[in-house]
Design a protein around this motif. Structure first.
Motif, PDB file in Angstrom:
ATOM      1  N   ALA A 225       0.771  -1.248   0.052  1.00  0.00           N
ATOM      2  CA  ALA A 225      -0.021   0.083   0.063  1.00  0.00           C
ATOM      3  C   ALA A 225       0.808   1.245   0.041  1.00  0.00           C
ATOM      4  O   ALA A 225       0.806   2.237  -0.557  1.00  0.00           O
ATOM      5  N   GLY A 226       1.999   1.225   0.893  1.00  0.00           N
ATOM      6  CA  GLY A 226       2.716   2.437   0.880  1.00  0.00           C
ATOM      7  C   GLY A 226       3.673   2.435  -0.506  1.00  0.00           C
ATOM      8  O   GLY A 226       3.874   3.573  -1.079  1.00  0.00           O
ATOM      9  N   LEU A 227       4.016   1.373  -0.943  1.00  0.00           N
ATOM     10  CA  LEU A 227       4.730   1.360  -2.297  1.00  0.00           C
ATOM     11  C   LEU A 227       3.999   1.858  -3.430  1.00  0.00           C
ATOM     12  O   LEU A 227       4.307   2.659  -4.445  1.00  0.00           O
ATOM     13  N   ALA A 228       2.660   1.835  -3.561  1.00  0.00           N
ATOM     14  CA  ALA A 228       1.769   2.287  -4.411  1.00  0.00           C
ATOM     15  C   ALA A 228       1.560   3.848  -4.402  1.00  0.00           C
ATOM     16  O   ALA A 228       1.395   4.790  -5.491  1.00  0.00           O
ATOM     17  N   THR A 229       2.112   4.569  -3.261  1.00  0.00           N
ATOM     18  CA  THR A 229       2.197   5.864  -3.400  1.00  0.00           C
ATOM     19  C   THR A 229       3.340   6.644  -3.897  1.00  0.00           C
ATOM     20  O   THR A 229       3.523   7.945  -3.918  1.00  0.00           O
ATOM     21  N   LEU A 230       4.240   5.733  -4.102  1.00  0.00           N
ATOM     22  CA  LEU A 230       5.810   6.194  -4.483  1.00  0.00           C
ATOM     23  C   LEU A 230       5.608   6.279  -6.072  1.00  0.00           C
ATOM     24  O   LEU A 230       4.942   5.610  -6.956  1.00  0.00           O
ATOM     25  N   PRO A 231       6.443   7.295  -6.606  1.00  0.00           N
ATOM     26  CA  PRO A 231       6.472   7.430  -8.031  1.00  0.00           C
ATOM     27  C   PRO A 231       7.176   6.161  -8.742  1.00  0.00           C
ATOM     28  O   PRO A 231       8.274   5.502  -7.988  1.00  0.00           O
ATOM     29  N   LYS A 232       6.734   5.672 -10.038  1.00  0.00           N
ATOM     30  CA  LYS A 232       7.223   4.663 -10.463  1.00  0.00           C
ATOM     31  C   LYS A 232       8.534   4.875 -11.405  1.00  0.00           C
ATOM     32  O   LYS A 232       8.168   5.942 -12.100  1.00  0.00           O
ATOM     33  N   GLY A 233       9.589   4.270 -11.616  1.00  0.00           N
ATOM     34  CA  GLY A 233      10.743   4.600 -12.545  1.00  0.00           C
ATOM     35  C   GLY A 233      12.064   4.184 -11.758  1.00  0.00           C
ATOM     36  O   GLY A 233      12.138   3.652 -10.834  1.00  0.00           O
ATOM     37  N   THR A 234      13.237   4.946 -12.282  1.00  0.00           N
ATOM     38  CA  THR A 234      14.617   4.594 -11.880  1.00  0.00           C
ATOM     39  C   THR A 234      15.008   5.961 -11.504  1.00  0.00           C
ATOM     40  O   THR A 234      15.156   6.884 -12.327  1.00  0.00           O
ATOM     41  N   PHE A 235      15.446   5.765 -10.344  1.00  0.00           N
ATOM     42  CA  PHE A 235      16.274   7.118  -9.758  1.00  0.00           C
ATOM     43  C   PHE A 235      17.678   6.585  -9.440  1.00  0.00           C
ATOM     44  O   PHE A 235      17.645   5.793  -8.463  1.00  0.00           O
ATOM     45  N   SER A 236      18.663   7.343  -9.782  1.00  0.00           N
ATOM     46  CA  SER A 236      19.984   7.173  -9.569  1.00  0.00           C
ATOM     47  C   SER A 236      20.621   8.638  -8.781  1.00  0.00           C
ATOM     48  O   SER A 236      20.108   9.599  -8.909  1.00  0.00           O
ATOM     49  N   ILE A 237      21.415   8.185  -7.981  1.00  0.00           N
ATOM     50  CA  ILE A 237      22.455   8.831  -7.265  1.00  0.00           C
ATOM     51  C   ILE A 237      23.963   8.743  -7.403  1.00  0.00           C
ATOM     52  O   ILE A 237      23.986   7.472  -7.242  1.00  0.00           O
ATOM     53  N   GLU A 238      24.836   9.543  -7.216  1.00  0.00           N
ATOM     54  CA  GLU A 238      26.248   9.513  -7.103  1.00  0.00           C
ATOM     55  C   GLU A 238      26.544  10.531  -6.143  1.00  0.00           C
ATOM     56  O   GLU A 238      26.217  11.698  -6.202  1.00  0.00           O
ATOM     57  N   GLU A 239      27.300  10.306  -5.105  1.00  0.00           N
ATOM     58  CA  GLU A 239      27.583  11.255  -4.098  1.00  0.00           C
ATOM     59  C   GLU A 239      29.339  11.012  -3.758  1.00  0.00           C
ATOM     60  O   GLU A 239      29.675  10.044  -3.261  1.00  0.00           O
ATOM     61  N   GLU A 240      29.640  12.116  -3.655  1.00  0.00           N
ATOM     62  CA  GLU A 240      31.395  12.165  -3.217  1.00  0.00           C
ATOM     63  C   GLU A 240      31.459  11.972  -1.803  1.00  0.00           C
ATOM     64  O   GLU A 240      30.801  12.677  -1.096  1.00  0.00           O
ATOM     65  N   GLN A 241      32.460  11.360  -1.240  1.00  0.00           N
ATOM     66  CA  GLN A 241      32.617  10.918   0.142  1.00  0.00           C
ATOM     67  C   GLN A 241      33.853  11.942   0.669  1.00  0.00           C
ATOM     68  O   GLN A 241      34.608  12.361  -0.115  1.00  0.00           O
ATOM     69  N   ASP A 242      34.085  11.973   1.902  1.00  0.00           N
ATOM     70  CA  ASP A 242      35.241  12.763   2.545  1.00  0.00           C
ATOM     71  C   ASP A 242      36.586  12.350   1.911  1.00  0.00           C
ATOM     72  O   ASP A 242      37.483  13.332   1.747  1.00  0.00           O
TER      73      ASP A 242
END
Length: 514
Positions: A225-242
């Protein structure tokens, strides 16, 4: 057909058993990191290791217990007896975290069959290894981090395995404390076992099994039920670390699946900033639970739509000999990165970034008045992110830490060889264009006698991320002001010698703005 009210009563009984485990552990443990800070987790699983209920505690700990029990079942399933109790702390065998975190699990037998497990995990102050507190930052293999215990019998059919007790105590610099904390966990398991058996005696195996399956079905339904409220598709992230590394994650959401791909990440690299695959799964479980079903206890069904893909030998699926002493910083980096990814995918729903560090501070030595050895293990608090309609929360523990408390100043000064000179909210600049992230904290410890310091934290160079194009938050810092000598700045360090009068100044970051 079973009465739904009866099933609900049974489910509440299992939740109560897990909560009572938590209460017993809190009341009987020897170490302040357990009875004050509550660096613990408790839970009940079914006979196959599927999570039925969990008590209060650290979310990342609760996610450990079912995975540990499954390893015990795989290894000992055909030979377990009533009265057995198992112990483990090995990340490669279901222990999931680092060697300081010890799991005690007890199979519960009814009418000759294993029907459930009671399990707890708690941070022990010292489990051997290179430095006091067992959290060295300069090791390249897990062997240097302390005593490793694959799942072994602590009790065999009710008979204490004295050799295992002796091995544990002789490998710790704090043998009295580890013995006391171990027995507290044993007592917690036995307390929950009594409640579970009373449920079986009253309702019978068939009804109890139906209640468990109903809970799993309900958990899956809430998740979907919670999953149904989320947008469908692919979401990516890249993050630099210390340290300059780039971490990657890709989240793919469909009608019935929440998939996290972590395969494109750096190798484990021989440093203790890694986590096991199970640890990475737990970080993903936390973001999934926060998005889809934040209001109820988790169980096996709660995570059935979640799929996590990792690659062995990477920071999120460490190899078998890779050290993991500071696993928590790596795991919180993953959780925070996934949070950022979804905050940008669902504008207005999630807060900006937090200081996102456990900031584990370990000071060990001999108490100047009693001469007794001590190890202070203190997670630090910091600022949480603002939302589109309010400022961020101040002086909170990291999202990974859940129901955790700071150690009161009076306890710290009485039990450890330290003075707490100052503890308060850190100053932060007001965000003129929107809502402001919460305050970090400023803490100063003074060593009263020679001691040893180990510390590890992230967000020391890359500031806390904000939303809506607002100014980012700030960074976490630690400085030692020497009585004799120049100031020293540390991020990851272990075995740093302290002299009487040296000051340890900690300042955690404010939350991100929105």
């Amino acid at each position: 057909m079973h009465d739904p009210f009866t099933l609900s009563v049974i489910q509440a009984g299992f939740e109560n058993a897990a909560e009572e485990m938590f209460a017993v552990l809190r009341k009987t443990a020897m170490s302040p990191i357990i009875y004050e800070v509550l660096d613990v987790g408790t839970g009940i699983t079914d006979a196959m290791g599927r999570l039925v209920s969990s008590g209060a505690g650290i979310p990342t700990f609760v996610g450990v217990l079912d995975k540990t029990v499954k390893v015990i079942v795989e290894r000992y399933g055909g030979t377990m007896q009533d009265g057995d109790i198992f112990i483990t702390n090995d990340p490669n065998h279901g222990g999931v975290t680092h060697l300081n975190d010890v799991v005690i699990a007890k199979p519960v037998f009814f009418e000759g069959h294993c029907v459930a497990f009671t399990a707890s995990i708690a941070h022990w102050g010292d489990i051997g290894g290179k430095v006091p507190g067992s959290m060295a930052s300069d090791v390249t293999e897990i062997f240097a981090e302390g005593l490793r215990l694959p799942p072994v019998r602590l009790f065999n059919a009710g008979v204490q395995n004295a050799a295992v007790f002796e091995i544990i105590q002789i490998n710790s610099r704090l043998p009295d404390f580890v013995r006391g904390d171990l027995w507290a966990q044993v007592a917690a398991s036995k307390s929950a076992e009594r409640q579970i058996l009373s449920l079986y005696e009253k309702y019978g195996t068939s009804t109890i099994t139906a209640a468990m399956e109903d809970a799993f079905t309900s958990g899956r339904a809430r998740a979907l039920a919670g999953l149904a409220t989320l947008p469908k598709g692919t979401f990516s992230i890249e993050e630099e670390q210390d340290d300059g590394r780039l971490l990657h994650a890709t989240i793919t959401i469909s009608d019935d699946t929440f998939e996290v791909d972590l395969t494109k990440n750096p190798s484990d690299g021989g440093t203790p900033y890694n986590t096991s695959r199970d640890g990475a799964v737990i970080a993903c479980q936390m973001i999934f639970k926060a998005l889809c079903d934040p209001e109820r206890f988790a169980n096996f069904g709660s995570f059935s739509p979640l799929h996590v893909i990792t690659k062995e030998g990477t920071v999120f699926h460490a190899g078998p000999t890779a050290p993991q002493g500071y696993y928590f910083e790596n795991r919180i980096r993953l959780f925070d990165m996934l949070w950022q990814c979804m905050a940008r995918a669902i504008p207005g729903r999630l807060p900006a970034g937090s200081f996102s560090s456990i900031f584990g501070t370990v000071i060990a030595g001999n108490h100047p008045e009693t001469g007794r050895k001590y190890t202070m293990v203190e997670p630090q608090m910091g600022g949480w992110g603002a939302t589109d309609d309010r400022d961020g929360l101040s002086a909170m523990f990291s999202p990974n830490h859940g129901n955790t408390f700071n150690c009161p100043v009076e306890i710290c000064e009485a039990r450890y060889g330290l003075n707490v000179v100052q503890k308060g909210l850190a100053e932060r600049p007001k965000n003129p264009a929107g809502h402001t992230g919460g305050h970090g904290v400023s803490v100063t410890y003074e060593a009263r006698a020679p001691a040893s310091l180990s510390v590890g934290y992230t967000r020391a160079k890359i500031p806390v991320w904000s939303l809506n194009g607002q100014r980012p938050g700030r960074t976490n810092t630690m400085v030692i002001q020497r009585v004799l000598g120049a100031d020293e700045h540390h991020q990851f360090a272990s075995g740093v010698a302290l002299q009487a009068g040296d000051l340890i100044l900690i300042k955690t970051a404010d939350g991100g703005n929105a």
